[in-house]
Write a protein that holds these residues in place. Structure first.
Motif, PDB file in Angstrom:
ATOM      1  N   LEU A   1       0.787  -1.221   0.000  1.00  0.00           N
ATOM      2  CA  LEU A   1       0.000   0.000   0.000  1.00  0.00           C
ATOM      3  C   LEU A   1       0.824   1.279   0.000  1.00  0.00           C
ATOM      4  CD1 LEU A   1      -2.790  -1.035   2.513  1.00  0.00           C
ATOM      5  CD2 LEU A   1      -2.869  -1.015   0.015  1.00  0.00           C
ATOM      6  N   GLY A   2       1.991   1.261   0.576  1.00  0.00           N
ATOM      7  CA  GLY A   2       2.788   2.478   0.693  1.00  0.00           C
ATOM      8  C   GLY A   2       3.619   2.752  -0.547  1.00  0.00           C
ATOM      9  N   THR A   3       4.599   3.624  -0.353  1.00  0.00           N
ATOM     10  CA  THR A   3       5.549   3.941  -1.413  1.00  0.00           C
ATOM     11  C   THR A   3       6.728   2.987  -1.305  1.00  0.00           C
ATOM     12  OG1 THR A   3       4.916   6.266  -1.347  1.00  0.00           O
ATOM     13  CG2 THR A   3       7.027   5.745  -2.378  1.00  0.00           C
ATOM     14  N   VAL A   4       7.078   2.363  -2.417  1.00  0.00           N
ATOM     15  CA  VAL A   4       8.186   1.410  -2.438  1.00  0.00           C
ATOM     16  C   VAL A   4       9.104   1.710  -3.615  1.00  0.00           C
ATOM     17  CG1 VAL A   4       6.841  -0.437  -1.353  1.00  0.00           C
ATOM     18  CG2 VAL A   4       6.975  -0.305  -3.837  1.00  0.00           C
ATOM     19  N   VAL A   5      10.343   1.301  -3.459  1.00  0.00           N
ATOM     20  CA  VAL A   5      11.283   1.322  -4.580  1.00  0.00           C
ATOM     21  C   VAL A   5      11.079   0.001  -5.311  1.00  0.00           C
ATOM     22  CG1 VAL A   5      13.695   1.399  -5.285  1.00  0.00           C
ATOM     23  CG2 VAL A   5      12.925   2.766  -3.339  1.00  0.00           C
ATOM     24  N   ALA A   6      10.457   0.062  -6.471  1.00  0.00           N
ATOM     25  CA  ALA A   6      10.177  -1.144  -7.252  1.00  0.00           C
ATOM     26  C   ALA A   6      11.382  -1.574  -8.067  1.00  0.00           C
ATOM     27  CB  ALA A   6       8.981  -0.906  -8.168  1.00  0.00           C
ATOM     28  N   VAL A   7      12.250  -0.621  -8.393  1.00  0.00           N
ATOM     29  CA  VAL A   7      13.471  -0.892  -9.153  1.00  0.00           C
ATOM     30  C   VAL A   7      14.587  -0.028  -8.585  1.00  0.00           C
ATOM     31  CG1 VAL A   7      14.586  -0.734 -11.417  1.00  0.00           C
ATOM     32  CG2 VAL A   7      12.169  -1.357 -11.283  1.00  0.00           C
ATOM     33  N   ASP A   8      15.752  -0.636  -8.428  1.00  0.00           N
ATOM     34  CA  ASP A   8      16.954   0.078  -8.004  1.00  0.00           C
ATOM     35  C   ASP A   8      18.113  -0.515  -8.795  1.00  0.00           C
ATOM     36  OD1 ASP A   8      19.177   1.183  -6.789  1.00  0.00           O
ATOM     37  OD2 ASP A   8      18.617   0.583  -4.764  1.00  0.00           O
ATOM     38  N   VAL A   9      18.565   0.213  -9.809  1.00  0.00           N
ATOM     39  CA  VAL A   9      19.617  -0.290 -10.694  1.00  0.00           C
ATOM     40  C   VAL A   9      20.796   0.672 -10.657  1.00  0.00           C
ATOM     41  CG1 VAL A   9      20.215  -0.921 -13.064  1.00  0.00           C
ATOM     42  CG2 VAL A   9      17.901  -1.358 -12.213  1.00  0.00           C
ATOM     43  N   GLN A  10      21.943   0.170 -10.256  1.00  0.00           N
ATOM     44  CA  GLN A  10      23.150   0.983 -10.282  1.00  0.00           C
ATOM     45  C   GLN A  10      23.648   1.105 -11.712  1.00  0.00           C
ATOM     46  OE1 GLN A  10      25.913  -0.724  -7.493  1.00  0.00           O
ATOM     47  NE2 GLN A  10      24.864   0.192  -5.761  1.00  0.00           N
ATOM     48  N   LEU A  11      24.231   2.258 -12.017  1.00  0.00           N
ATOM     49  CA  LEU A  11      24.750   2.542 -13.351  1.00  0.00           C
ATOM     50  C   LEU A  11      26.273   2.407 -13.350  1.00  0.00           C
ATOM     51  CD1 LEU A  11      22.606   5.731 -13.994  1.00  0.00           C
ATOM     52  CD2 LEU A  11      22.201   3.424 -14.899  1.00  0.00           C
ATOM     53  N   PHE A  12      26.790   1.739 -14.370  1.00  0.00           N
ATOM     54  CA  PHE A  12      28.229   1.563 -14.498  1.00  0.00           C
ATOM     55  C   PHE A  12      28.684   2.082 -15.855  1.00  0.00           C
ATOM     56  CE2 PHE A  12      27.008  -1.510 -11.312  1.00  0.00           C
ATOM     57  CZ  PHE A  12      27.987  -1.339 -10.349  1.00  0.00           C
ATOM     58  N   THR A  13      29.727   2.920 -15.824  1.00  0.00           N
ATOM     59  CA  THR A  13      30.290   3.459 -17.055  1.00  0.00           C
ATOM     60  C   THR A  13      31.105   2.377 -17.756  1.00  0.00           C
ATOM     61  OG1 THR A  13      32.356   4.203 -16.053  1.00  0.00           O
ATOM     62  CG2 THR A  13      30.490   5.745 -15.979  1.00  0.00           C
ATOM     63  N   GLU A  14      31.608   2.718 -18.930  1.00  0.00           N
ATOM     64  CA  GLU A  14      32.442   1.797 -19.689  1.00  0.00           C
ATOM     65  C   GLU A  14      33.717   1.435 -18.937  1.00  0.00           C
ATOM     66  OE1 GLU A  14      31.233   4.724 -20.803  1.00  0.00           O
ATOM     67  OE2 GLU A  14      29.788   4.121 -22.332  1.00  0.00           O
ATOM     68  N   THR A  15      34.158   2.315 -18.029  1.00  0.00           N
ATOM     69  CA  THR A  15      35.379   2.057 -17.259  1.00  0.00           C
ATOM     70  C   THR A  15      35.103   1.366 -15.921  1.00  0.00           C
ATOM     71  OG1 THR A  15      35.285   4.234 -16.218  1.00  0.00           O
ATOM     72  CG2 THR A  15      36.531   4.053 -18.293  1.00  0.00           C
ATOM     73  N   GLY A  16      33.834   1.046 -15.657  1.00  0.00           N
ATOM     74  CA  GLY A  16      33.480   0.349 -14.430  1.00  0.00           C
ATOM     75  C   GLY A  16      33.142   1.248 -13.263  1.00  0.00           C
ATOM     76  N   GLU A  17      33.208   2.557 -13.455  1.00  0.00           N
ATOM     77  CA  GLU A  17      32.847   3.497 -12.393  1.00  0.00           C
ATOM     78  C   GLU A  17      31.323   3.479 -12.207  1.00  0.00           C
ATOM     79  OE1 GLU A  17      33.357   8.227 -11.314  1.00  0.00           O
ATOM     80  OE2 GLU A  17      34.131   7.470 -13.203  1.00  0.00           O
ATOM     81  N   CYS A  18      30.874   3.650 -10.974  1.00  0.00           N
ATOM     82  CA  CYS A  18      29.436   3.678 -10.671  1.00  0.00           C
ATOM     83  C   CYS A  18      29.053   5.099 -10.251  1.00  0.00           C
ATOM     84  CB  CYS A  18      29.105   2.679  -9.571  1.00  0.00           C
ATOM     85  SG  CYS A  18      27.353   2.591  -9.177  1.00  0.00           S
ATOM     86  N   PRO A  19      28.617   5.943 -11.216  1.00  0.00           N
ATOM     87  CA  PRO A  19      28.334   7.342 -10.898  1.00  0.00           C
ATOM     88  C   PRO A  19      26.915   7.620 -10.412  1.00  0.00           C
ATOM     89  CG  PRO A  19      28.180   7.031 -13.239  1.00  0.00           C
ATOM     90  CD  PRO A  19      28.586   5.701 -12.652  1.00  0.00           C
TER      91      PRO A  19
END
Length: 120
Positions: free
Chosen positions: A63-81
């Motif tokens: 019923l409440g507010t939820v995070v349905a998706v949480d995806v970390q982003l990774f650059t071509e060099t492997g950094e997670c910005p």
């Protein structure tokens, strides 16, 4: 996913809502009914949705507010910005957020889409 949403929003939702996860499948069924109510002014691309809840079934998110998706982003060099988050309220898609953790790398929906692409 749908012609009614801006292309950047539709493309990222298509990538992060997995067709293999039941909650995501239910949320994907809502996408054709989504409209962007507003966008973040900073340029990140975050979008806040409006949806006719009578036109679609709620996803089993609670019923409440939820995070349905949480995806970390990774650059071509492997950094997670940063990351992409999709929120649902009461089982309905509510907003798509793009978060930046690094002032040196621009994080927006366009770069998120590029970094989310499967390797070729």
């Amino acid at each position: 996913m749908t012609g009614s949403l801006p292309e950047d929003v539709a493309d990222v939702l298509d990538l992060v809502l997995s067709p293999d996860e039941p909650v995501h499948v239910a949320l994907r069924r809502q996408v054709p009914q989504l409209r962007v109510q507003s966008r973040c002014k900073c340029g990140c691309g975050s979008a806040y949705f409006e949806l006719d809840a009578d036109a679609v079934e709620p996803a089993p998110t609670g019923l409440g507010t939820v995070v349905a998706v949480d995806v970390q982003l990774f650059t071509e060099t492997g950094e997670c910005p940063g990351e992409v988050l999709v929120f649902a309220q009461g089982g309905y898609l509510s907003w798509l957020e793009v978060c930046s953790w690094n002032d040196d790398v621009e994080v927006n929906l366009s770069t998120a889409w590029r970094w989310l692409q499967p390797p070729s």
